[in-house]
Design a protein around this motif. Sequence first.
Motif, PDB file in Angstrom:
ATOM      1  N   ASP A  45       2.181 -19.041  -0.966  1.00  0.00           N
ATOM      2  CA  ASP A  45       2.169 -17.617  -0.620  1.00  0.00           C
ATOM      3  C   ASP A  45       1.778 -17.484   0.848  1.00  0.00           C
ATOM      4  O   ASP A  45       1.048 -16.576   1.253  1.00  0.00           O
TER       5      ASP A  45
ATOM      6  N   HIS B 258      -8.573 -15.440  -5.564  1.00  0.00           N
ATOM      7  CA  HIS B 258      -7.914 -16.645  -6.075  1.00  0.00           C
ATOM      8  C   HIS B 258      -7.922 -17.735  -5.000  1.00  0.00           C
ATOM      9  O   HIS B 258      -8.150 -17.447  -3.832  1.00  0.00           O
TER      10      HIS B 258
ATOM     11  N   ARG C 152     -10.998  -9.053   6.763  1.00  0.00           N
ATOM     12  CA  ARG C 152     -10.172  -8.228   5.892  1.00  0.00           C
ATOM     13  C   ARG C 152     -10.220  -8.926   4.556  1.00  0.00           C
ATOM     14  O   ARG C 152      -9.980 -10.139   4.503  1.00  0.00           O
TER      15      ARG C 152
ATOM     16  N   ASP D 153      -8.825  -9.626   0.939  1.00  0.00           N
ATOM     17  CA  ASP D 153      -7.545  -9.555   0.220  1.00  0.00           C
ATOM     18  C   ASP D 153      -7.751  -9.125  -1.236  1.00  0.00           C
ATOM     19  O   ASP D 153      -8.546  -9.739  -1.960  1.00  0.00           O
TER      20      ASP D 153
ATOM     21  N   GLU E 117      -8.769  -4.603   1.160  1.00  0.00           N
ATOM     22  CA  GLU E 117      -7.474  -4.187   0.634  1.00  0.00           C
ATOM     23  C   GLU E 117      -7.711  -3.844  -0.834  1.00  0.00           C
ATOM     24  O   GLU E 117      -8.039  -4.722  -1.637  1.00  0.00           O
TER      25      GLU E 117
ATOM     26  N   ASN F  45      -5.614  -1.773  -3.610  1.00  0.00           N
ATOM     27  CA  ASN F  45      -4.264  -1.195  -3.669  1.00  0.00           C
ATOM     28  C   ASN F  45      -4.152  -0.041  -4.651  1.00  0.00           C
ATOM     29  O   ASN F  45      -3.078   0.172  -5.214  1.00  0.00           O
TER      30      ASN F  45
ATOM     31  N   HIS G  71       2.248  -6.901   6.608  1.00  0.00           N
ATOM     32  CA  HIS G  71       3.103  -8.054   6.319  1.00  0.00           C
ATOM     33  C   HIS G  71       3.664  -8.029   4.901  1.00  0.00           C
ATOM     34  O   HIS G  71       4.338  -8.972   4.470  1.00  0.00           O
ATOM     35  N   ASP G  72       3.333  -6.957   4.162  1.00  0.00           N
ATOM     36  CA  ASP G  72       3.766  -6.887   2.756  1.00  0.00           C
ATOM     37  C   ASP G  72       4.819  -5.827   2.490  1.00  0.00           C
ATOM     38  O   ASP G  72       5.272  -5.705   1.340  1.00  0.00           O
TER      39      ASP G  72
ATOM     40  N   ARG H 249       9.385 -10.483   1.058  1.00  0.00           N
ATOM     41  CA  ARG H 249       8.835  -9.665   2.147  1.00  0.00           C
ATOM     42  C   ARG H 249       9.192 -10.253   3.512  1.00  0.00           C
ATOM     43  O   ARG H 249       8.622  -9.912   4.535  1.00  0.00           O
TER      44      ARG H 249
END
Length: 509
Positions: free
Chosen positions: A58, A101, A196, A198, A253, A255, A315-316, A371
């Motif tokens: 990823d 993760h 940041r 995730d 982040e 969401n 970037h997503d 992406r």
Amino acid sequence: MPWWKTAVLYQIYPRSFLDTDGDGIGDLEGVRSKLGYLRWLGVDGVWLSPIYRSPMADFGYDVSDHRDVDPVFGDLEGFDRLLGDAHVRDIKILLDWVPNHTSDRHPWFVDSRSTRDSPRRDWYFWRDGRAGGGPPNNWRAAFGGGAWTWDDATGQWYLHLFLPEQPDLNWANAGVVEAMHGVLRFWLDRGVDGFRADVVHLIGKDAALPDQPPELAEIDLVGVHDHPSAHPLLRGIRAVLDSYAGDRVMVGEVNLGSPRLLVPYYGAGDELHMVFNFSLLWAPWEAARWAERIVESEAALAAAGAWPVWVLSNHDTPRHRTRYGGSEARARVAAGVLLTLRGTPFLYAGEELGLCDAEIPEERRVDPGRRDGCRAPIPWHEDPPHGWAAEPWLPWPPDAGTRDAGSLAWDEASMLHLYRRLLAARRRSPALHAGSWRLLDAPAGVLAYERLGDDGDRRQVWANFGDDPVSCRVTDAWVVEVSTTGRGEGLAWDGTLGTTDAVVVRPGG
Ligand code: TEU
């Protein structure tokens, strides 16, 4: 005010920024070589997407060693040089911390999966299948398929909310908490200014891992998972940052779909300093929708004393100029709003050049989330390979030979100079970088608001989202400080706006 409240931050996806060693992949030396450009542009800090050792399933969000730089980007000494040079230029550096993760190749997971008796077995989520067979629950993974993978060797399933190569850490395990706090300390000791975080809302999970209700059973958890156990964990994480001098910051982040769902992640000022608000990133190109979402965000966040964060691209997601049908005029108006709202704006590298997504042929696609388009390389010079040491890992964005930073730097009417003027206007105006916000009455298709500084500094922003010129009723005498078309700057403003046009005005006449 702490630095991060008045700052404008700039996201760099390192593998797409600038390659200096000829492998066609951006690297830390590339970032360091552009610190002068970032200072000239006027941003105050950088968020680097992951630079750690990773198998790149990823592209770095599958970390196999949190305490080392992946050789494709450089090494720890190179990072220290970058950090040192950034600080010389008063540019802050935030790293991307990936708490939910690790990579399946991380030593922790290799140990955990080796045997059911591993001391790290409980560092991840291992469960027997359902009585009738099949995975332990109905959870879906973000890149398709189920969120569980069967491990033959130990006869159990393990949880991954993203790829099978990204097993979820179990933050109910004290060893995980201690180890991941240790990762923060490793980089804070090196001098980084913050992180940041995730998908940080996902670290709180109900140990029973109950099924999603039927109405949510077909979607992945990223946009809906919101468990209270995240908050004591975030208080512990915040305590680590607060144990360091220098206003070290964490922007999370999270969401979740509405600003009021983000407020709890600020805690009582003892959890995240900032939380990305994606409501404008998700908004259609309509002034009324933008006004609604800004008002909704201001109402939710201001009531809780939570500091707003605004972003239009990352970037997503497809770049906002692409989302707006390729219109540069719309992207200019969007920049005029993004850089004059209350709170901390985040830019995504290349948006200052007005880049659109690259067209990616199927055979060039590499991202599990499709992406790639918004991750196309940044062009610096007009001639290929546009300042890169080799042809890059992804196709160039459209107009790479004219929208390169070098060409736009020579064109005072360019988008790059507009961003620079907006950043300068924000920096010199207490109203813009620290003042209040209130919506103004405006004609249909126009978003208008006023910013007021404690010291009486005052600005108004009038943004015409529409395709027709419009005349706004203005009372006081105003001077145009910045115009997204460049027209009339420094002159009295008569209340007129052209097609897809915005102005930042200050009192005077
Ligand atoms: O993104 C979480 C997230 O919202 C995205 O994965 C989104 O679900 C996806 O882009 C839809 O296609 C963070 C990182 O920003 C992203 O790059 C990672 O892939 C992801 O987490 C896993 O770490």
